[in-house]
Design a protein around this motif. Structure first.
Motif, PDB file in Angstrom:
ATOM      1  N   ALA A 133       0.702  -1.290   0.248  1.00 51.36           N
ATOM      2  CA  ALA A 133       0.204  -0.012   0.164  1.00 51.36           C
ATOM      3  C   ALA A 133       1.005   1.398  -0.305  1.00 51.36           C
ATOM      4  N   GLN A 134       0.359   2.330  -0.655  1.00 54.28           N
ATOM      5  CA  GLN A 134       1.421   3.076  -0.549  1.00 54.28           C
ATOM      6  C   GLN A 134       0.262   4.513  -1.139  1.00 54.28           C
ATOM      7  N   ASN A 135       0.950   6.318  -0.273  1.00 52.89           N
ATOM      8  CA  ASN A 135      -0.111   6.700  -0.485  1.00 52.89           C
ATOM      9  C   ASN A 135      -0.208   7.743  -2.110  1.00 52.89           C
ATOM     10  N   HIS A 136      -1.129   7.829  -2.326  1.00 58.21           N
ATOM     11  CA  HIS A 136      -1.395   7.622  -3.899  1.00 58.21           C
ATOM     12  C   HIS A 136      -0.410   8.680  -4.286  1.00 58.21           C
ATOM     13  N   ASN A 137      -0.772  10.406  -3.598  1.00 56.65           N
ATOM     14  CA  ASN A 137      -0.038  11.445  -3.509  1.00 56.65           C
ATOM     15  C   ASN A 137       1.520  11.494  -4.075  1.00 56.65           C
ATOM     16  N   CYS A 138       2.498  10.439  -3.472  1.00 57.75           N
ATOM     17  CA  CYS A 138       3.354  10.518  -2.688  1.00 57.75           C
ATOM     18  C   CYS A 138       3.755   9.219  -3.797  1.00 57.75           C
ATOM     19  N   ALA A 139       3.602   8.682  -4.023  1.00 57.96           N
ATOM     20  CA  ALA A 139       3.528   7.242  -5.513  1.00 57.96           C
ATOM     21  C   ALA A 139       4.495   8.285  -7.398  1.00 57.96           C
ATOM     22  N   ASP A 140       4.755   7.992  -7.224  1.00 53.26           N
ATOM     23  CA  ASP A 140       5.444   8.355  -8.633  1.00 53.26           C
ATOM     24  C   ASP A 140       5.345   7.568  -9.613  1.00 53.26           C
ATOM     25  N   LYS A 141       5.022   5.769  -9.767  1.00 48.37           N
ATOM     26  CA  LYS A 141       4.888   5.130 -10.301  1.00 48.37           C
ATOM     27  C   LYS A 141       3.743   3.697  -9.900  1.00 48.37           C
ATOM     28  N   THR A 142       3.240   3.652 -10.721  1.00 47.65           N
ATOM     29  CA  THR A 142       1.698   2.222 -10.441  1.00 47.65           C
ATOM     30  C   THR A 142       2.619   1.193 -10.160  1.00 47.65           C
ATOM     31  N   PHE A 143       1.938   0.706  -9.343  1.00 44.50           N
ATOM     32  CA  PHE A 143       2.851  -1.203  -9.007  1.00 44.50           C
ATOM     33  C   PHE A 143       1.916  -2.108  -9.095  1.00 44.50           C
ATOM     34  N   GLY A 144       2.351  -4.201  -9.709  1.00 47.53           N
ATOM     35  CA  GLY A 144       0.887  -4.543  -9.770  1.00 47.53           C
ATOM     36  C   GLY A 144       2.183  -5.213  -9.138  1.00 47.53           C
ATOM     37  N   ILE A 145       1.935  -6.442  -8.328  1.00 46.48           N
ATOM     38  CA  ILE A 145       2.911  -7.926  -8.047  1.00 46.48           C
ATOM     39  C   ILE A 145       1.273  -8.553  -7.966  1.00 46.48           C
ATOM     40  N   ASP A 146       2.043  -9.905  -7.964  1.00 52.60           N
ATOM     41  CA  ASP A 146       1.571 -11.803  -8.293  1.00 52.60           C
ATOM     42  C   ASP A 146       2.235 -12.423  -7.683  1.00 52.60           C
ATOM     43  N   VAL A 241       8.917  -5.582 -15.460  1.00 49.49           N
ATOM     44  CA  VAL A 241       8.291  -6.385 -14.056  1.00 49.49           C
ATOM     45  C   VAL A 241       9.536  -7.467 -13.606  1.00 49.49           C
ATOM     46  N   HIS A 242       9.680  -7.063 -12.632  1.00 47.29           N
ATOM     47  CA  HIS A 242      10.994  -7.624 -12.006  1.00 47.29           C
ATOM     48  C   HIS A 242      10.336  -9.504 -11.517  1.00 47.29           C
ATOM     49  N   PHE A 243      11.172  -9.505 -10.969  1.00 49.95           N
ATOM     50  CA  PHE A 243      10.702 -11.410 -10.938  1.00 49.95           C
ATOM     51  C   PHE A 243      11.823 -12.099  -9.667  1.00 49.95           C
ATOM     52  N   PHE A 244      11.769 -12.608  -8.806  1.00 49.96           N
ATOM     53  CA  PHE A 244      12.293 -13.545  -7.693  1.00 49.96           C
ATOM     54  C   PHE A 244      11.512 -14.666  -7.140  1.00 49.96           C
ATOM     55  N   ASP A 245      12.730 -15.438  -7.234  1.00 51.24           N
ATOM     56  CA  ASP A 245      11.867 -15.974  -6.361  1.00 51.24           C
ATOM     57  C   ASP A 245      11.961 -16.498  -4.725  1.00 51.24           C
ATOM     58  N   GLU A 249       7.890 -20.240  -3.674  1.00 51.28           N
ATOM     59  CA  GLU A 249       7.062 -19.651  -5.063  1.00 51.28           C
ATOM     60  C   GLU A 249       7.017 -18.663  -5.651  1.00 51.28           C
ATOM     61  N   ILE A 250       6.794 -18.043  -6.167  1.00 55.59           N
ATOM     62  CA  ILE A 250       7.489 -17.372  -7.823  1.00 55.59           C
ATOM     63  C   ILE A 250       6.711 -16.029  -7.930  1.00 55.59           C
ATOM     64  N   ILE A 251       7.386 -14.461  -7.852  1.00 54.06           N
ATOM     65  CA  ILE A 251       6.978 -13.183  -7.023  1.00 54.06           C
ATOM     66  C   ILE A 251       7.070 -12.307  -8.165  1.00 54.06           C
ATOM     67  N   THR A 252       6.138 -11.679  -9.455  1.00 57.32           N
ATOM     68  CA  THR A 252       6.317 -10.412 -10.145  1.00 57.32           C
ATOM     69  C   THR A 252       5.881  -9.296  -9.035  1.00 57.32           C
ATOM     70  N   ILE A 253       7.025  -8.183 -10.241  1.00 55.88           N
ATOM     71  CA  ILE A 253       6.697  -7.082  -9.678  1.00 55.88           C
ATOM     72  C   ILE A 253       6.231  -5.934 -10.567  1.00 55.88           C
ATOM     73  N   SER A 254       5.084  -5.674 -12.123  1.00 53.78           N
ATOM     74  CA  SER A 254       5.628  -4.785 -12.448  1.00 53.78           C
ATOM     75  C   SER A 254       5.503  -3.293 -11.761  1.00 53.78           C
ATOM     76  N   CYS A 255       6.030  -2.182 -12.947  1.00 54.58           N
ATOM     77  CA  CYS A 255       5.924  -0.974 -12.971  1.00 54.58           C
ATOM     78  C   CYS A 255       5.880  -0.283 -14.285  1.00 54.58           C
ATOM     79  N   ILE A 256       4.700   0.245 -14.190  1.00 59.49           N
ATOM     80  CA  ILE A 256       3.903   1.355 -14.796  1.00 59.49           C
ATOM     81  C   ILE A 256       4.133   3.340 -14.485  1.00 59.49           C
TER      82      ILE A 256
END
Length: 256
Positions: A133-146, A241-245, A249-256
């Motif tokens: 979770a991030q403060n929307h006003n402070c976030a210059d990037k949008t992330f998605g995680i899986d 998308v950054h990935f690590f395991d 589990e496998i975790i991925t983090i995308s950035c837009i």
């Protein structure tokens, strides 16, 4: 990392007499920092009764929507684990008392001025969830995680037809020339596209199809995709998308 139960926010209104001790619930909590993002990882061992799970929902003051109440034990546990991870993420923003409701499409309704993402996966023994979770006003990037279980690699290996659901023929040809084992690679790309879909929804409030996210290569621990234009969004963009395991589990983090 074993969970310090005091590190997880609890509601002060719950009568703890009905849940004498949390010690017999095997819950683990870990904070992971990647790409400048703090991700809370919660793991809960499968419970045996709905009553046990109901106690945990009430103890941690987690919203229990009717559609989840009417679901089976595993689905209820997945929802609980995801929302507990989200509550931990909100704790970092001093918003631990906020209740996360559910939107019409099942998406979490975050507090005002907050953006975030949740993902969960379960096996016969364990349910895992991640959230940020991030403060929307402070976030210059949008992330998605899986997050995906490595056990799903066997599912991809036995079900070639599923590749056509999230990959074009050109993508399948490109992936065939990469030196990854096939089930591992396809599970990784599936997870990466899931994270892009989540980031895209958070940023643009639109759902994008798998086939509009085209594989564009792997460099190190990043997968690159080209996103085709969607409705009013005219520019074709490239996202990574950054990935690590972890152990399982496998975790991925995308950035837009």
């Amino acid at each position: 990392m074993s969970l310090d139960m005091h590190a997880i926010p609890e509601t002060t209104d719950w009568n703890t007499q009905s849940i004498q001790s949390l010690d017999h619930f095997n819950i683990q909590h870990e904070k992971i920092t990647r790409c400048g993002l703090e991700i809370h990882n919660i793991q809960v061992e499968q419970l045996t009764t709905l009553a046990q799970l109901d106690d945990l929902y009430q103890h941690f003051n987690i919203f229990f929507p009717p559609n989840i109440k009417n679901a089976g034990l595993i689905r209820q546990l997945e929802f609980f684990t995801g929302r507990l991870a989200a509550k931990c993420a909100l704790h970092d923003l001093n918003l631990q008392d906020c209740v996360i409701h559910q939107g019409h499409q099942g998406e979490p309704i975050w507090p005002d001025a907050v953006i975030g993402s949740i993902s969960h996966v379960s096996t016969q023994r364990l349910c895992c969830a991640i959230a940020y979770a991030q403060n929307h006003n402070c976030a210059d990037k949008t992330f998605g995680i899986d997050i995906e279980s490595k056990r799903c690699q066997s599912f991809f290996q036995q079900n070639d037809e599923i590749y056509h659901v999230f990959l074009s023929k050109d993508e399948q040809a490109a992936l065939a020339n990469i030196g990854f084992q096939k089930p591992d690679l396809y599970l990784l790309v599936f997870s990466a596209k899931e994270s892009v879909i989540k980031a895209f929804y958070i940023k643009y409030n639109q759902i994008i199809d798998f086939k509009l996210i085209n594989f564009n290569g792997i460099v190190g621990d990043f997968i690159y995709f080209r996103i085709h234009p969607v409705s009013s969004l005219k520019n074709i963009s490239v996202t990574k998308v950054h990935f690590f395991d972890t152990d399982n589990e496998i975790i991925t983090i995308s950035c837009i």
